[in-house]
Design a protein around this motif. Structure first.
Motif, PDB file in Angstrom:
ATOM      1  N   LEU A 436      37.898  43.371  27.024  1.00 48.43           N
ATOM      2  CA  LEU A 436      36.878  42.311  27.084  1.00 48.43           C
ATOM      3  C   LEU A 436      36.198  42.441  28.439  1.00 48.43           C
ATOM      4  N   PRO A 437      35.209  43.339  28.562  1.00 48.46           N
ATOM      5  CA  PRO A 437      34.644  43.632  29.879  1.00 48.46           C
ATOM      6  C   PRO A 437      33.818  42.511  30.485  1.00 48.46           C
ATOM      7  N   SER A 438      33.360  41.549  29.675  1.00 52.45           N
ATOM      8  CA  SER A 438      32.519  40.469  30.206  1.00 52.45           C
ATOM      9  C   SER A 438      32.965  39.144  29.620  1.00 52.45           C
ATOM     10  N   LEU A 439      33.057  38.136  30.492  1.00 51.57           N
ATOM     11  CA  LEU A 439      33.441  36.792  30.085  1.00 51.57           C
ATOM     12  C   LEU A 439      32.376  35.805  30.523  1.00 51.57           C
ATOM     13  N   ALA A 440      32.361  34.661  29.868  1.00 45.13           N
ATOM     14  CA  ALA A 440      31.427  33.595  30.204  1.00 45.13           C
ATOM     15  C   ALA A 440      32.144  32.257  30.109  1.00 45.13           C
ATOM     16  N   CYS A 441      31.544  31.263  30.738  1.00 42.32           N
ATOM     17  CA  CYS A 441      32.063  29.908  30.643  1.00 42.32           C
ATOM     18  C   CYS A 441      31.912  29.426  29.202  1.00 42.32           C
ATOM     19  N   ALA A 442      32.993  28.921  28.618  1.00 41.98           N
ATOM     20  CA  ALA A 442      32.949  28.481  27.228  1.00 41.98           C
ATOM     21  C   ALA A 442      32.111  27.220  27.045  1.00 41.98           C
ATOM     22  N   GLN A 443      31.827  26.513  28.118  1.00 40.96           N
ATOM     23  CA  GLN A 443      31.085  25.261  28.011  1.00 40.96           C
ATOM     24  C   GLN A 443      29.583  25.447  28.168  1.00 40.96           C
ATOM     25  N   CYS A 444      29.151  26.194  29.202  1.00 37.99           N
ATOM     26  CA  CYS A 444      27.714  26.338  29.439  1.00 37.99           C
ATOM     27  C   CYS A 444      27.199  27.741  29.166  1.00 37.99           C
ATOM     28  N   ARG A 445      28.091  28.677  28.811  1.00 39.79           N
ATOM     29  CA  ARG A 445      27.747  30.053  28.440  1.00 39.79           C
ATOM     30  C   ARG A 445      27.203  30.872  29.607  1.00 39.79           C
ATOM     31  N   ARG A 446      27.360  30.422  30.840  1.00 37.28           N
ATOM     32  CA  ARG A 446      26.933  31.236  31.975  1.00 37.28           C
ATOM     33  C   ARG A 446      27.965  32.327  32.241  1.00 37.28           C
ATOM     34  N   PRO A 447      27.533  33.534  32.669  1.00 41.93           N
ATOM     35  CA  PRO A 447      28.495  34.603  32.952  1.00 41.93           C
ATOM     36  C   PRO A 447      29.508  34.175  34.001  1.00 41.93           C
ATOM     37  N   ALA A 448      30.759  34.514  33.761  1.00 41.97           N
ATOM     38  CA  ALA A 448      31.838  34.155  34.688  1.00 41.97           C
ATOM     39  C   ALA A 448      31.798  35.102  35.882  1.00 41.97           C
ATOM     40  N   ARG A 449      31.802  34.528  37.085  1.00 37.88           N
ATOM     41  CA  ARG A 449      31.700  35.310  38.311  1.00 37.88           C
ATOM     42  C   ARG A 449      32.901  35.069  39.216  1.00 37.88           C
ATOM     43  N   CYS A 450      33.219  36.113  39.978  1.00 37.97           N
ATOM     44  CA  CYS A 450      34.301  36.024  40.950  1.00 37.97           C
ATOM     45  C   CYS A 450      33.872  35.111  42.096  1.00 37.97           C
ATOM     46  N   ARG A 451      34.744  34.243  42.534  1.00 38.42           N
ATOM     47  CA  ARG A 451      34.393  33.314  43.604  1.00 38.42           C
ATOM     48  C   ARG A 451      34.330  34.005  44.965  1.00 38.42           C
ATOM     49  N   ARG A 452      34.869  35.237  45.061  1.00 35.19           N
ATOM     50  CA  ARG A 452      34.882  35.943  46.347  1.00 35.19           C
ATOM     51  C   ARG A 452      33.647  36.828  46.537  1.00 35.19           C
ATOM     52  N   CYS A 453      33.349  37.665  45.542  1.00 34.42           N
ATOM     53  CA  CYS A 453      32.229  38.600  45.682  1.00 34.42           C
ATOM     54  C   CYS A 453      31.154  38.402  44.629  1.00 34.42           C
ATOM     55  N   HIS A 454      31.332  37.436  43.723  1.00 33.28           N
ATOM     56  CA  HIS A 454      30.370  37.135  42.661  1.00 33.28           C
ATOM     57  C   HIS A 454      30.235  38.273  41.660  1.00 33.28           C
ATOM     58  N   GLY A 455      31.266  39.102  41.566  1.00 36.14           N
ATOM     59  CA  GLY A 455      31.278  40.144  40.558  1.00 36.14           C
ATOM     60  C   GLY A 455      31.636  39.603  39.194  1.00 36.14           C
ATOM     61  N   PRO A 456      31.437  40.383  38.112  1.00 35.42           N
ATOM     62  CA  PRO A 456      31.736  39.911  36.753  1.00 35.42           C
ATOM     63  C   PRO A 456      33.237  39.883  36.480  1.00 35.42           C
ATOM     64  N   LEU A 457      33.665  38.848  35.789  1.00 40.45           N
ATOM     65  CA  LEU A 457      35.067  38.738  35.389  1.00 40.45           C
ATOM     66  C   LEU A 457      35.260  39.319  33.996  1.00 40.45           C
ATOM     67  N   GLY A 458      36.409  39.973  33.791  1.00 41.24           N
ATOM     68  CA  GLY A 458      36.723  40.565  32.500  1.00 41.24           C
ATOM     69  C   GLY A 458      38.220  40.692  32.321  1.00 41.24           C
TER      70      GLY A 458
END
Length: 727
Positions: A436-458
């Motif tokens: 699952l290379p890309s995840l998003a917030c289940a509530q607002c559908r925005r791409p999930a980002r790392c809080r440290r470097c803002h990279g994509p979560l997967g």
């Protein structure tokens, strides 16, 4: 002349005196840095005497500074007169330090009014740089606003003394004699060659031009299911039989292996060689020397072989020219297709640009008249293509079902079941590898980002999940910094649940394994790529470019997540999507043999229509028309200037753009963490103008780079001609 070809062709011996004055360096080998004293093997203080014949050597020094991008004259010591031949590597003193260089030619005298320095030594008397490649390097440097030194680093591999000694231990063979000049094909095979190429209207005429040594140029539209390695091998055999050399370029090592096997069936093993970047230094240099000495007539390779010094070059060919691997990632960022075009124009060799799809650049060659379209008739295309359905088509199976637009639609399942029932393999193309290379917030559908470097979560491939939503016990991981995100909190809405927005090859294989129990499952992606699969029932899940060749062809192909490819933020997203689809579809059996293809996008989209009609030229023509209207390459000339805010601002101030040119920007551009200085934001300035002004634009940018290069308070920007990533 095609506008992409004729972009300035100063020969390797051109001098720019205006640049020399600005940099303080004349034609003398001292680089404007003092006297011509040099230290050779002689004792200090021993006087040197120049060679009795042709005492001046014109040297291309290995200095990447644009304001010093020209040859310099040096005196040849008498003891080095026999070794300092044109093309040899030498060491010279330049601006107070020793640098490498190549002898371009020997001259009876120099027009430099000052004192000349001597060559320090000859590294090797082997002439590794031919006159044709030196002239080509100059043209490529001018075309891409770079330095000749940078191009020569791409063209000539580093020296390996042991390999050089092994190659030069015996006399060089005569390339015009011996069994290598005759392809090992029977009369029946020769007739088969003509029969295969005769399916294309201009095929026989092009091969006749290759045999005669005429500079024909064609854009080859390969038929569905075409054995393109065999066709290229046949063209190379015809060229070899007529006494000409051939250079064949393909995207990667897997394609090199296929083409090598096809050529080996038609030529003797000593008549050809492969040249790729993944060869070791010794082996690559050994093969390079064999090519330069004329021991082989046919060269097969990837991007790294575009500058191979093939003797008596008669055929240049590149297949799948839109593949991103043909774009050189090092300065001055030349494209292999453009290098072959320049070689065809300068050396008078035939050029073949082939693919199952068609790039916008190839379409421009056809529309400008610089190359001829070489396609088969529509009746032949329909006979060879599979049956194509798009997701949600009204006539497709299950079109009125609720799952008609699901990721795996009823039509896709029906096509897969039909192929497996016929004991044929099924190809499933997935745009991304992983789980699952890309995840998003289940509530607002925005791409999930790392809080440290803002990279994509997967979710990495090793973990398992539930369809549609990752397990709550799993820990997403950042794709950039690799740090797990155990307590995800959406920065926009505060949501804590995640959902998958893209599914990789690993997860797709897991789902298909449950859907088709008992059927062998094969995955080809990442580091585990399969070359071939047997002609038997199996489900093959592959990423684009990693599709194995099936013996007898695939019974069906499912192209999933097409909208993800079309939605990529890139100028050539649609072109790359269709290229990948056509390459996969070409592996499927014809419709008459039960071949089916289901594509997971709306059938009304132009990209889908191109595949349904199997008309990549129509799609490329539409893309080219759109780019003309919007002012994007290759319909217009564009040069990107990147750097810090001050660098780009200085470049804009110093740039004297020709009339009719546009300056767009500067604007800040996003840089991925870890690829640059995070404390300094990068900016980009675009210079755009009509194709007719390409040379004027390049000259203006070169002048600007030279002006900034000689200033101590400024730095030249990063220059890239016709950038693909302008969005």
């Amino acid at each position: 002349m095609h506008p992409a070809v004729g972009d300035g062709a100063d020969s390797g011996g051109a001098k720019r005196q205006d640049t020399a004055k600005k940099s303080g360096a004349g034609r003398s080998g001292n680089g404007g840095a003092g006297s011509g004293r040099s230290g050779t093997a002689k004792k200090p203080g021993t006087p040197k005497s120049p060679a009795a014949t042709l005492p001046v050597a014109e040297v291309a020094v290995d200095v990447s500074l644009t304001h010093l991008d020209r040859p310099f004259d040096y005196l040849v010591p008498a003891d080095l007169a026999d070794d300092a031949v044109p093309g040899a590597r030498v060491r010279v003193r330049f601006a107070g330090r020793l640098v490498d260089g190549y002898v371009l030619r020997r001259l009876p005298a120099s027009d430099h009014p000052g004192r000349l320095g001597y060559l320090e030594r000859v590294i090797s008397p082997e002439p590794v740089l031919t006159g044709e490649i030196a002239a080509l390097a100059r043209r490529v440097a001018d075309r891409y606003v770079g330095s000749m030194a940078d191009v020569l680093r791409l063209a000539v591999p580093p020296r390996h003394a042991r390999a050089e000694a092994a190659v030069t231990s015996g006399p060089a063979p005569d390339p015009t004699s011996g069994e290598d000049a005759t392809p090992t094909v029977t009369n029946g095979a020769s007739q088969d060659v003509s029969a295969q190429w005769r399916q294309y209207a201009a095929g026989p005429a092009f091969l006749s031009a290759v045999s005669d040594g005429r500079p024909a140029r064609a854009v080859w539209q390969a038929l569905p299911g075409e054995d393109w390695p065999a066709r290229l091998a046949e063209a190379a055999a015809i060229s070899t039989a007529a006494g000409w050399g051939s250079l064949l370029l393909v995207p990667d090592a897997r394609d090199v292996a296929r083409l090598e096997a096809a050529v080996a069936e038609r030529l003797s093993p000593t008549a050809f060689t492969t040249l790729t970047a993944d060869l070791g230094p010794a082996e690559r240099y050994r093969r390079f020397l064999r090519i330069r000495r004329g021991e082989v007539r046919v060269v097969i390779g990837t991007r790294a072989a575009a500058f191979a010094p093939v003797q008596r070059l008669g055929l240049l060919a590149i297949f799948d020219d839109a593949d991103a691997s043909f774009a050189e990632p090092r300065a001055p960022y030349p494209h292999a297709r453009e290098v072959l075009m320049l070689r065809s124009a300068s050396e008078g060799a035939a050029l073949l640009v082939g693919a199952f799809g068609r790039s916008v650049e190839a379409q421009l060659l056809v529309e400008s008249g610089w190359a001829k379209d070489m396609s088969a008739s529509r009746a032949t295309v329909r006979e060879r293509m599979p049956r194509v359905q798009a997701q949600g088509d009204s006539y497709a199976i299950g079109a009125d079902a609720a799952a008609a637009r699901a990721r795996l639609s009823p039509a896709a399942f029906a096509a897969a079941r039909s192929a497996l029932a016929a004991d044929a393999p099924v190809l499933v193309q997935v745009p991304r590898r992983g789980y699952l290379p890309s995840l998003a917030c289940a509530q607002c559908r925005r791409p999930a980002r790392c809080r440290r470097c803002h990279g994509p979560l997967g979710i990495p491939p090793a973990r398992q999940g539930v369809a549609g939503e990752p397990d709550r016990g799993q820990i997403p991981t950042c794709g950039w910094c690799g740090v797990p995100e155990a307590n995800f909190v959406c920065g926009a809405c505060g949501g804590r649940r995640l959902r998958a927005i893209s599914i990789g090859a690993g997860r797709t294989a897991e789902e298909l394994g449950r859907a088709f129990p008992g059927v062998p499952l094969i995955t080809s992606a990442g580091d585990a790529i399969r070359d071939r699969v047997p002609d038997a029932a199996a489900v093959v899940v592959a990423t684009p470019g990693a599709e194995p060749v099936a013996d007898g062809g695939y019974g069906a192909a499912l192209l999933l997540d097409g909208s993800a490819l079309l939605a990529l933020p890139s100028l050539d997203a649609a072109q790359q999507a269709t290229r990948r689809w056509f390459n996969a579809a070409a592996l499927v059996r014809p419709a008459a043999d039960g071949g089916q293809l289901v594509i997971g996008v709306d059938g009304a989209l132009p990209a889908a229509q191109a595949l349904i009609r199997w008309d990549p030229a129509w799609f490329a023509a539409g893309e080219l028309a759109d780019r003309r209207q919007l002012g994007f390459p290759p319909a217009t000339a564009m040069i990107s200037l990147e750097g810090s805010e001050r660098t780009v601002t200085d470049a804009e101030t110093e740039l004297s753009a020709p009339a009719g040119a546009q300056l767009l920007g500067p604007v800040p551009i996003e840089t991925r963490p870890g690829t640059g200085d995070p404390a300094e934001e990068r900016y980009r300035l675009l210079l755009r103008g009509p194709l007719a002004d390409r040379r004027a634009l390049a000259a203006a940018v070169r002048t600007m780079v030279v002006e900034l290069g000689v200033r101590k308070d400024a730095a030249p920007p990063r220059v890239q001609v016709d950038p693909a990533a302008v969005l």
